[in-house]
Design an enzyme around this catalytic site. Structure first.
Site, PDB file in Angstrom:
ATOM      1  N   ARG A  72       0.896  -1.159   0.000  1.00  0.00           N
ATOM      2  CA  ARG A  72       0.000   0.000   0.000  1.00  0.00           C
ATOM      3  C   ARG A  72       0.931   1.205   0.000  1.00  0.00           C
ATOM      4  O   ARG A  72       1.943   1.202   0.692  1.00  0.00           O
ATOM      5  CB  ARG A  72      -0.913  -0.028   1.209  1.00  0.00           C
ATOM      6  CG  ARG A  72      -1.716  -1.341   1.261  1.00  0.00           C
ATOM      7  CD  ARG A  72      -2.887  -1.285   2.195  1.00  0.00           C
ATOM      8  NE  ARG A  72      -3.390  -2.617   2.469  1.00  0.00           N
ATOM      9  CZ  ARG A  72      -4.392  -3.208   1.815  1.00  0.00           C
ATOM     10  NH1 ARG A  72      -5.011  -2.576   0.844  1.00  0.00           N
ATOM     11  NH2 ARG A  72      -4.790  -4.418   2.133  1.00  0.00           N
ATOM     12  N   ASP A 103     -10.218  -1.893  -5.496  1.00  0.00           N
ATOM     13  CA  ASP A 103     -10.728  -0.602  -5.979  1.00  0.00           C
ATOM     14  C   ASP A 103      -9.738   0.538  -5.753  1.00  0.00           C
ATOM     15  O   ASP A 103      -9.646   1.450  -6.578  1.00  0.00           O
ATOM     16  CB  ASP A 103     -12.103  -0.283  -5.381  1.00  0.00           C
ATOM     17  CG  ASP A 103     -12.063  -0.138  -3.878  1.00  0.00           C
ATOM     18  OD1 ASP A 103     -11.226  -0.795  -3.244  1.00  0.00           O
ATOM     19  OD2 ASP A 103     -12.879   0.635  -3.336  1.00  0.00           O
TER      20      ASP A 103
HETATM   21  P1  ATP Z   1      -7.864  -4.510  -1.280  1.00  0.00           P
HETATM   22  O1  ATP Z   1      -9.275  -4.591  -1.817  1.00  0.00           O
HETATM   23  O2  ATP Z   1      -7.244  -5.846  -1.175  1.00  0.00           O
HETATM   24  O3  ATP Z   1      -7.731  -3.673  -0.031  1.00  0.00           O
HETATM   25  P2  ATP Z   1      -7.035  -2.228  -2.846  1.00  0.00           P
HETATM   26  O4  ATP Z   1      -6.390  -2.113  -4.174  1.00  0.00           O
HETATM   27  O5  ATP Z   1      -8.412  -1.652  -2.701  1.00  0.00           O
HETATM   28  O6  ATP Z   1      -6.982  -3.768  -2.417  1.00  0.00           O
HETATM   29  P3  ATP Z   1      -5.908  -0.044  -1.315  1.00  0.00           P
HETATM   30  O7  ATP Z   1      -4.964  -0.060  -0.159  1.00  0.00           O
HETATM   31  O8  ATP Z   1      -7.198   0.661  -1.159  1.00  0.00           O
HETATM   32  O9  ATP Z   1      -6.074  -1.563  -1.735  1.00  0.00           O
HETATM   33  O10 ATP Z   1      -5.165   0.635  -2.572  1.00  0.00           O
HETATM   34  C1  ATP Z   1      -3.911   0.157  -3.001  1.00  0.00           C
HETATM   35  C2  ATP Z   1      -3.033   1.297  -3.409  1.00  0.00           C
HETATM   36  O11 ATP Z   1      -3.610   1.990  -4.532  1.00  0.00           O
HETATM   37  C3  ATP Z   1      -2.854   2.401  -2.370  1.00  0.00           C
HETATM   38  O12 ATP Z   1      -1.938   2.047  -1.372  1.00  0.00           O
HETATM   39  C4  ATP Z   1      -2.376   3.541  -3.239  1.00  0.00           C
HETATM   40  O13 ATP Z   1      -1.016   3.382  -3.549  1.00  0.00           O
HETATM   41  C5  ATP Z   1      -3.198   3.354  -4.518  1.00  0.00           C
HETATM   42  N1  ATP Z   1      -4.362   4.257  -4.495  1.00  0.00           N
HETATM   43  C6  ATP Z   1      -5.501   4.103  -3.790  1.00  0.00           C
HETATM   44  N2  ATP Z   1      -6.346   5.140  -3.973  1.00  0.00           N
HETATM   45  C7  ATP Z   1      -5.705   5.986  -4.824  1.00  0.00           C
HETATM   46  C8  ATP Z   1      -6.044   7.254  -5.408  1.00  0.00           C
HETATM   47  N3  ATP Z   1      -7.196   7.871  -5.163  1.00  0.00           N
HETATM   48  N4  ATP Z   1      -5.133   7.816  -6.247  1.00  0.00           N
HETATM   49  C9  ATP Z   1      -3.962   7.209  -6.503  1.00  0.00           C
HETATM   50  N5  ATP Z   1      -3.583   6.034  -5.991  1.00  0.00           N
HETATM   51  C10 ATP Z   1      -4.437   5.420  -5.165  1.00  0.00           C
END
Ligand code: ATP
Length: 319
Positions: A72, A103
């Protein structure tokens, strides 16, 4: 497109390795060079880039976790971080990107697409919390892991005539609880989408015991309450002996199921086909047994709906 990049981001999920394999092999099939970016967006910002060959993805289709590792990365949410990510892509001449994650990772993919890098998202998360696709990669394996543990709990709970409270993952989405509850024959599931009433739960337990049951399984999604807390509350209002179990991170690991390997192969291949056609800013998914693609913004703005009919099915058949 001659050179594409690939990364896994967010929480890991079984099937991510099989998806890496599908992307690398499909890219090479189309005559592309494929670059793996380690540790998700953190590796993109820090320039952790390695070229992937046909054999880089040998012998991983059956492995859990992700060989590219994942992270993350808060820096990716800042303009400075995004500029560094773009610099890395430019330095290596990477013209398109495949992002495997949930997402949050898709939001990062959307940002890169807006900067002009065609990016395709593959839904890799055990939570099954994305509305646009019927299933996400890793969900099936995670539920099967829960089933294996619940089967074992049932043995001991029945011998001692106990009530088992099993905590599964799912902060906002109760799908792991719903599917593992139905498939394990649990009497009760407690999910974030539906408020629960402890008196009703006690009545259901009492009714089932009067009907000849010797044990009960209650599956609770972590977003509602921990198994420990739920068990304490239930124990204070029931005469039956209650035991908590938190399945925890075991749910994220393990060899992917057939269903997840099939999704991985098809999602990975579809993502590369789109890039090969010069198409970006899309996510791939499965709907009604067909592989589909959709605009990233549209996909991440869809609100996940809970399957009420499946919930009612559980209520009717688990007595
Ligand atoms: P999971 O569903 O397993 O939690 P995820 O992809 O939703 O997976 P997140 O921690 O929400 O996990 O997002 C992963 C990474 O995506 C973040 O740590 C960040 O680097 C990037 N990210 C998330 N939101 C944004 C955003 N609005 N703009 C740019 N990068 C983002």
């Amino acid at each position: 497109m001659k050179r594409i990049g690939l990364l896994t981001s967010g929480g890991d999920a079984p099937g991510m390795n099989a998806a890496l394999r599908a992307v690398v092999r499909s890219g090479i099939y189309f005559g592309m060079e494929v670059y793996g970016i380690e540790r998700g967006y953190a590796g993109l910002i820090d320039d952790n880039v390695i070229q992937m060959e046909m054999r880089s993805v040998s012998n991983i289709v059956q492995c859990g976790g992700t060989r590219l590792r994942t992270a993350r990365c808060l820096e990716m949410m800042t303009v400075e971080g995004q500029k560094k990510a773009l610099d890395t892509l430019e330095k290596h001449g990477i013209e398109g990107l495949v992002v495997i994650g949930g997402d949050g990772s898709f939001r990062g993919a959307k940002v890169l697409s807006e900067y002009g890098v065609p990016t395709i998202g593959i839904p890799g998360t055990i939570d099954n919390d994305l509305e646009y696709t019927d299933y996400t990669l890793g969900f099936d394996t995670a539920v099967n892991t829960c089933l294996d543990i619940i089967n074992k709990l049932r043995d001991t709970m029945t011998s001692h005539e106990r009530v088992s409270v099993v905590e599964v993952m799912g902060r906002h989405c109760g799908d792991i609880a719903l599917y593992s509850g139905i498939a394990s024959g649990a009497e009760i599931i407690v999910v974030p989408e539906i408020s629960f009433n402890m008196d009703e739960i006690v009545s259901r337990i009492n009714r089932s015991r009067a009907n000849g049951k010797h044990s009960n399984i209650i599956v609770v999604a972590e977003g509602v309450m921990s198994a420990d807390e739920f068990s304490k509350r239930l124990q204070s209002v029931t005469e039956y002996s209650v035991r908590p179990t938190c399945i925890g991170h075991v749910q994220r690991g393990g060899s992917p199921s057939m269903a997840d390997r099939m999704l991985a192969a098809q999602f990975g291949n579809k993502a590369v086909r789109l890039l090969n056609d010069g198409i970006g800013n899309r996510v791939v998914g499965i709907r009604n047994n067909k592989i589909i693609d959709m605009d990233i913004i549209e996909a991440v703005s869809m609100k996940k709906t809970f399957n009420q009919e499946l919930y009612e099915t559980l209520q009717m058949i688990s007595m």
